[in-house]
Enzyme design. Structure first.
Site, PDB file in Angstrom:
ATOM      1  N   GLU A 145      43.115  29.782  -2.056  1.00 48.02           N
ATOM      2  CA  GLU A 145      42.730  30.297  -0.739  1.00 48.02           C
ATOM      3  C   GLU A 145      42.460  29.139   0.216  1.00 48.02           C
ATOM      4  OE1 GLU A 145      43.097  33.259   0.292  1.00 48.02           O
ATOM      5  OE2 GLU A 145      43.163  34.438  -1.546  1.00 48.02           O
ATOM      6  N   TYR A 197      52.928  41.043  -5.828  1.00 49.72           N
ATOM      7  CA  TYR A 197      51.545  40.577  -5.745  1.00 49.72           C
ATOM      8  C   TYR A 197      50.630  41.719  -5.312  1.00 49.72           C
ATOM      9  CZ  TYR A 197      47.501  37.920  -4.078  1.00 49.72           C
ATOM     10  OH  TYR A 197      46.234  37.448  -3.853  1.00 49.72           O
ATOM     11  N   TRP A 253      50.218  33.107   3.150  1.00 42.13           N
ATOM     12  CA  TRP A 253      49.929  33.274   1.726  1.00 42.13           C
ATOM     13  C   TRP A 253      51.213  33.218   0.905  1.00 42.13           C
ATOM     14  CZ3 TRP A 253      46.612  32.371  -1.745  1.00 42.13           C
ATOM     15  CH2 TRP A 253      46.715  32.931  -3.016  1.00 42.13           C
TER      16      TRP A 253
END
Length: 195
Positions: free
Chosen positions: A48, A26, A56
């Site tokens: 988000e 990522y 995350w």
């Protein structure tokens, strides 16, 4: 706070990107690269918001589940979701089953479905600060959690009835979507984003 650290390939990376293979991929291929398009930005806005209070990595590992559950984050499709869809989402183990976050996602899609094409993209990108005013962070301690731009973006979105986006979430969105380049100064990914 930590500066850039070497990965297995010898290249320096932001330390957070080295903890798992998922994060490394990522970090290297997505984070900080410009994202455009209303549906693409809607997806990031939603993810988000779902990440709020969580790692995350939790969201990253469930991203395909989210995409499947939310019709690829097509704003018009999600805007048409019914109470039956909401119950389906609340039972879907492939996503984060948080009622408030699901409700916000559906409500936001309904609002955004009434906007013109490109309006979400234009609004979000209007808050991108001038890169010349932002020195490259040397350590993680140099990376803010909130900025005046993210505070203003969150306020503007809220004024337009977009829910579950505060200044911290707005800044995470700005980082992820390339509005700012918060890769550390010595990171190999620094400067890869092109607006």
């Amino acid at each position: 706070m930590s500066g850039a650290e070497p990965a297995a390939d010898g290249g320096l990376r932001c330390p957070w990107g080295l903890s798992t293979e998922d994060y490394l991929a990522y970090h290297d291929t997505e984070w900080g690269k410009p994202v455009h398009g209303d549906d693409a930005l809607f997806e990031r806005l939603c993810l988000e918001a779902f990440q709020s209070g969580l790692s995350w990595l939790t969201i990253l590992r469930r991203r395909e589940g989210f995409r499947s559950a939310f019709a690829g984050f097509s704003i018009p499709a999600v805007a048409e979701f019914t109470d039956t869809d909401k119950e389906r989402l609340l039972a879907d183990a492939g996503i984060i089953r948080n009622r408030a976050k699901i409700d916000a996602t559906l409500a936001n899609a309904e609002v955004l479905a009434g906007w013109g094409a490109g309006e979400l993209d234009a609004l979000i990108w209007s808050y991108a600060p001038d890169p010349a005013t932002r020195p490259a962070p040397r350590t993680l301690g140099d990376v803010p959690a909130v900025t005046p731009e993210s505070t203003a973006l969150a306020k503007d979105l809220k004024k337009r009835s977009i829910r579950f986006v505060g200044p911290t979430t707005a800044y995470a969105l700005m980082q992820a979507c390339g509005l700012v380049d918060d890769h550390l100064a010595d990171c190999v990914a620094r400067g890869r984003g092109v607006r």
